[in-house]
Design a protein around this motif. Sequence first.
Motif, PDB file in Angstrom:
ATOM      1  N   ARG A 107       0.819  -1.213   0.000  1.00 40.35           N
ATOM      2  CA  ARG A 107       0.000   0.000   0.000  1.00 40.35           C
ATOM      3  C   ARG A 107       0.849   1.258   0.000  1.00 40.35           C
ATOM      4  O   ARG A 107       0.645   2.167  -0.818  1.00 40.35           O
ATOM      5  CB  ARG A 107      -0.925  -0.016   1.232  1.00 40.35           C
ATOM      6  N   LEU A 123      -7.858   8.897   1.760  1.00 39.48           N
ATOM      7  CA  LEU A 123      -9.049   8.158   1.361  1.00 39.48           C
ATOM      8  C   LEU A 123      -8.679   6.893   0.585  1.00 39.48           C
ATOM      9  O   LEU A 123      -9.287   5.828   0.768  1.00 39.48           O
ATOM     10  CB  LEU A 123      -9.957   9.050   0.505  1.00 39.48           C
ATOM     11  N   ARG A 125      -6.061   5.141   0.971  1.00 39.90           N
ATOM     12  CA  ARG A 125      -5.527   4.175   1.939  1.00 39.90           C
ATOM     13  C   ARG A 125      -6.664   3.363   2.560  1.00 39.90           C
ATOM     14  O   ARG A 125      -6.553   2.136   2.736  1.00 39.90           O
ATOM     15  CB  ARG A 125      -4.732   4.929   3.005  1.00 39.90           C
ATOM     16  N   GLN A 126      -7.776   4.024   2.893  1.00 41.03           N
ATOM     17  CA  GLN A 126      -8.946   3.312   3.417  1.00 41.03           C
ATOM     18  C   GLN A 126      -9.473   2.313   2.387  1.00 41.03           C
ATOM     19  O   GLN A 126      -9.818   1.173   2.727  1.00 41.03           O
ATOM     20  CB  GLN A 126     -10.044   4.310   3.773  1.00 41.03           C
ATOM     21  N   TYR A 127      -9.539   2.750   1.144  1.00 39.20           N
ATOM     22  CA  TYR A 127     -10.032   1.892   0.060  1.00 39.20           C
ATOM     23  C   TYR A 127      -9.181   0.632  -0.061  1.00 39.20           C
ATOM     24  O   TYR A 127      -9.700  -0.487  -0.138  1.00 39.20           O
ATOM     25  CB  TYR A 127     -10.009   2.705  -1.241  1.00 39.20           C
ATOM     26  N   ASN A 129      -7.108  -0.788   2.164  1.00 38.67           N
ATOM     27  CA  ASN A 129      -7.157  -1.641   3.353  1.00 38.67           C
ATOM     28  C   ASN A 129      -8.363  -2.575   3.347  1.00 38.67           C
ATOM     29  O   ASN A 129      -8.297  -3.700   3.872  1.00 38.67           O
ATOM     30  CB  ASN A 129      -7.193  -0.780   4.618  1.00 38.67           C
ATOM     31  N   ILE A 130      -9.455  -2.111   2.773  1.00 39.26           N
ATOM     32  CA  ILE A 130     -10.676  -2.928   2.742  1.00 39.26           C
ATOM     33  C   ILE A 130     -10.667  -3.883   1.551  1.00 39.26           C
ATOM     34  O   ILE A 130     -10.894  -5.080   1.686  1.00 39.26           O
ATOM     35  CB  ILE A 130     -11.917  -2.029   2.704  1.00 39.26           C
ATOM     36  N   TRP A 181     -21.129   5.430   2.931  1.00 34.61           N
ATOM     37  CA  TRP A 181     -19.795   4.912   3.265  1.00 34.61           C
ATOM     38  C   TRP A 181     -18.702   5.452   2.338  1.00 34.61           C
ATOM     39  O   TRP A 181     -17.558   5.045   2.460  1.00 34.61           O
ATOM     40  CB  TRP A 181     -19.791   3.380   3.190  1.00 34.61           C
ATOM     41  N   ARG A 184     -15.152   3.815   1.280  1.00 39.26           N
ATOM     42  CA  ARG A 184     -15.175   2.541   2.013  1.00 39.26           C
ATOM     43  C   ARG A 184     -16.262   1.622   1.469  1.00 39.26           C
ATOM     44  O   ARG A 184     -16.102   0.408   1.403  1.00 39.26           O
ATOM     45  CB  ARG A 184     -15.394   2.800   3.499  1.00 39.26           C
ATOM     46  N   THR A 188     -15.638  -2.098  -0.094  1.00 36.89           N
ATOM     47  CA  THR A 188     -16.336  -3.237   0.503  1.00 36.89           C
ATOM     48  C   THR A 188     -17.145  -3.989  -0.542  1.00 36.89           C
ATOM     49  O   THR A 188     -17.141  -5.230  -0.580  1.00 36.89           O
ATOM     50  CB  THR A 188     -17.258  -2.760   1.635  1.00 36.89           C
TER      51      THR A 188
END
Length: 427
Positions: A107, A123, A125-127, A129-130, A181, A184, A188
């Motif tokens: 990442r 943002l 990074r959140q994407y 990680n999921i 969300w 995210r 997901t």
Amino acid sequence: MSLSLNQRIWMLAWPLLLSNLTAPLLGLVDTAVVGHLAHPRYLAAVALGSNFFMFLYFSFNFLRMGTTGFASQARGGERDTRVVLLRGLVLSGALGLALILLTPLLRETGLWLLGGSDEVQALARQYINIRILGAPAALANFALIGFAIGTHNTRVPLKMTLLMHSSNALLDILLVQVWDWDVRGVATASACAEYIGLAGGLFWLRHALRPPRQRETIWQWPAILALMSVNRDIFIRSLALLSTFFFFASQGARLGDAVLAANAVLITFLLILSNLLDGFANAAEALVGEAKGKQDHASLVRAITATGRWTLACAALGLGIFALAGAPLIRLLTDLPEIRDTAIHYLPWILLLPLTASAGFWLDGIFVGATWGAAMRNTMLLSVVIFFLFWALTQGMGNHGLWLTMNGFMATRGICMGWVLWRRLSD
């Protein structure tokens, strides 16, 4: 009554055409859902995250290509094809788990290379990680689809793709539009859709999951080493190919969030074209592999010639679609004026892609079916060198230079592979 070659091509290609054309629809849904949020940073973040996974997953596309080549040759040679699938599933599961474990390193390296503002990177990074949690399923789907193509069971990829993308679209709307969300929700939805597709693929190919007649053949070292050798070459080729897209995205990010987001919209056109052309490239994989398994040179030449004609027809169709529907499609994807106007400004470069890119996609199919992994690797490495030479000469042109470089790279790839094919058929 036996089918003609063109009829066989269409029997193989039409499910793959429909399947491949739904792939960019997933990108369209993601882009449209996020493109109508309040700020461009959401679309830019999904663009960064999507480019990261395009690079990551397609680096492992050798799982599909290698499985297709060996399965089609086993079918042509009347050998047991099930061991090819089982080897592919074992390898894909192990690699998927490794990607999850290596997420922090992958990442941060990827985001450093891609660039973008601090807000967009946070943002993205959140994407990442999921969505990375779907990696084992995503790689296993490569093996399942490759096996289905190689054994001429091309309706399975269609059913898998429709299942994945319809699930993804529904989850996108629910998680983003209803539950707010933002990125995210998009991540997901993508991860969940991979597992839904895997469940469907295992069900539709359940007959091939029975142990082979000779259980020990799964672990025959000569066969395993041959698979790893071809996979290694295709892996290097895929890394080289996707490094150009990765570099393209990172350079766009350095030109500003608006250019990054606009290029993400425009790259969808290339995905549409590639998936349109890949229907006949995948048919070429199956037919060329079968001919090689039978050691039938005449059938090999006929398969190459016939799929080439259909590729030209698809390229002409793509050019017409882009010319007539390009601007309306951009307006559909985003109503943010800055991104929309920027994308329309660079649209003429997209009209060149059917002319410059078509041969490369078709030849990929031929080389995969013939398992010419080393030739795929070498021609791609040469093309990447020329890509960076193009960029060095055009970087003063900004985003126009980037798109000129991309078109030059695509044309070079087709020329190099075409030369290799001509030499091998002449020997």
